[in-house]
Scaffold this motif. Sequence first.
Motif, short mmCIF file in Angstrom:
data_model
loop_
_atom_site.label_atom_id
_atom_site.label_comp_id
_atom_site.label_asym_id
_atom_site.label_seq_id
_atom_site.Cartn_x
_atom_site.Cartn_y
_atom_site.Cartn_z
N UNK A 1 -11.13 3.03 1.54
CA UNK A 1 -10.11 2.45 2.42
C UNK A 1 -8.77 3.15 2.15
N UNK A 2 -8.05 3.43 3.19
CA UNK A 2 -6.71 4.00 2.97
C UNK A 2 -5.66 3.06 3.54
N UNK A 3 -4.41 3.49 3.45
CA UNK A 3 -3.32 2.62 3.87
C UNK A 3 -3.41 2.25 5.34
N UNK A 6 -5.84 -0.48 5.89
CA UNK A 6 -5.26 -1.71 5.36
C UNK A 6 -4.26 -2.30 6.35
N UNK A 29 4.53 -2.54 -1.09
CA UNK A 29 4.30 -1.54 -2.13
C UNK A 29 5.60 -1.00 -2.70
N UNK A 30 6.62 -0.89 -1.84
CA UNK A 30 7.92 -0.48 -2.34
C UNK A 30 8.46 -1.49 -3.36
N UNK A 33 6.83 -0.82 -6.56
CA UNK A 33 7.36 0.40 -7.17
C UNK A 33 8.72 0.15 -7.81
N UNK A 36 8.18 -1.20 -11.09
CA UNK A 36 7.74 -0.17 -12.03
C UNK A 36 8.95 0.63 -12.52
N UNK A 37 9.84 0.96 -11.56
CA UNK A 37 11.01 1.75 -11.93
C UNK A 37 11.84 1.01 -12.97
N UNK A 64 1.85 4.56 -15.27
CA UNK A 64 1.52 3.19 -14.90
C UNK A 64 0.06 2.92 -15.24
N UNK B 44 -4.04 4.74 -1.62
CA UNK B 44 -2.83 4.28 -0.94
C UNK B 44 -1.72 5.29 -1.12
N UNK B 45 -1.41 6.00 -0.01
CA UNK B 45 -0.34 6.99 -0.01
C UNK B 45 0.95 6.46 -0.57
N UNK B 46 1.53 7.20 -1.49
CA UNK B 46 2.84 6.79 -1.99
C UNK B 46 2.77 5.67 -3.00
N UNK B 47 1.57 5.26 -3.35
CA UNK B 47 1.44 4.23 -4.38
C UNK B 47 0.46 4.68 -5.45
N UNK B 79 -1.61 6.20 -10.56
CA UNK B 79 -0.42 6.13 -9.72
C UNK B 79 -0.20 7.47 -9.04
N UNK B 83 5.25 8.14 -7.32
CA UNK B 83 5.59 6.98 -8.15
C UNK B 83 5.94 7.44 -9.57
#
Lengths: 166, 94
Positions: A1-3, A6, A29-30, A33, A36-37, A64, B44-47, B79, B83
């Motif tokens: 499955x990709x984004x 989803x 998802x941002x 992230x 995480x940052x 991560x 998941x692109x960008x994740x 990741x 990221x």
Amino acid sequence: MDKEVLKSAISIEFGLSNIDAGNAVDNIFETLIQYFIKGKEVEIQKFGKFKVFQKETKENSLAVSFIPSKKLSEKVNGNFNNLEKVKTPLSKSEIDFINSINDNTPDELRNEDIQREGNELTEVNETVAKPKIQPQRKLVSDDLVKLHKEITETDEESEKGKNLWG
Amino acid sequence: MNKEKFINKISERTGLKPKKGEQLFQRIFELISKELRKGKIVSLDGFGSFAIRRERLKVLINEKDKIVIPPKDLIEFAASESVIEKINSQKSNG
């Protein structure tokens, strides 16, 4: 499955337009992230935990990690959950096989400094039991060992004058 | 991690009401779980991406017995590069 898949699923299930669903998913998802940052841990129920950690190999190298929840781990391991560790005594033929391999180990590969303890369990690569002498080595004939030495010595000498650019 | 704060952040970013945002968030990870249970990769692109790694059967021996350890399917996460860059850019020397 990709984004994309989803996003489509979310768009259908929540009655959102593709654009709105897409933005929602991206923003979620941002958000993760951003956590995480900031080096923060994120725990998601029935899914798992994300942690930011310092890699040992380099400085300034954060990564991560993800630890799945117990439930999810079990579901993913569905094929094997019913299996357990099994301990059985070695049969006579297995013991004989191990001893025969030990006896045939060439001197160069025999490491007599290693004491094998009775309770120590060692890993083998094949399903047939093989002895392990630390570090584990392949059992090859004396001739092959000699040949290998010859070949590698030759290579080292001819390589001395060379660099990546010839 | 404070769950309430987290849900509020999501609500801020997405413009959805907190309850809806929370449902949507949970649904995303339910869908990901479903795919993983089918043994499929989730990318998941960008994740980052999730995949299943199978640990093979192992046999341990000592002088008297052998122990057979069954195979196991494990979830792995990696990741994405973007990221990794983002989390490391805070700490880069300047």
